[in-house]
Design a protein around this motif. Structure first.
Motif: not given
Length: 94
Positions: A3-32
């Motif tokens: 659960d701790s790892n799952r929570d950390m992954k969800e927390y990292i994803k909640s940061w969202g993408l950097p502002d410079c990637l907002k326009d092309c956010s559909s092209e990028y995703e988090y990978k663990f």
């Protein structure tokens, strides 16, 4: 995955993408994990345990990682009352 790892992954994803990637956010995703990323020579799973973790932001269509970030506990004890982060930037030649 605990659960701790799952929570950390969800927390990292909640940061969202950097502002410079907002326009092309559909092209990028988090990978663990390095699997599927072609511009890496890492064969092992990314370290992901108690307060040590690594992730990439990547483009699954091209298989290229935009960047990888690694957070880890250091064995060195610092004498400081205030918490801090040491940032080490490693730039790939790719």
């Amino acid at each position: 995955m605990n659960d701790s790892n799952r929570d950390m992954k969800e927390y990292i994803k909640s940061w969202g993408l950097p502002d410079c990637l907002k326009d092309c956010s559909s092209e990028y995703e988090y990978k663990f994990s390095p699997h599927g990323i072609i511009n890496t020579n890492e064969a092992e799973e990314y370290l992901f345990d108690d307060r040590n973790f690594k992730f990439s932001i990547w483009n699954p269509s091209t298989g290229l990682a935009l960047f990888t970030m690694d957070f880890f506990k250091t064995p060195i004890q610092y004498s400081s009352k205030n918490p801090f982060i040491i940032l080490e930037l490693i730039v790939s030649g790719q």
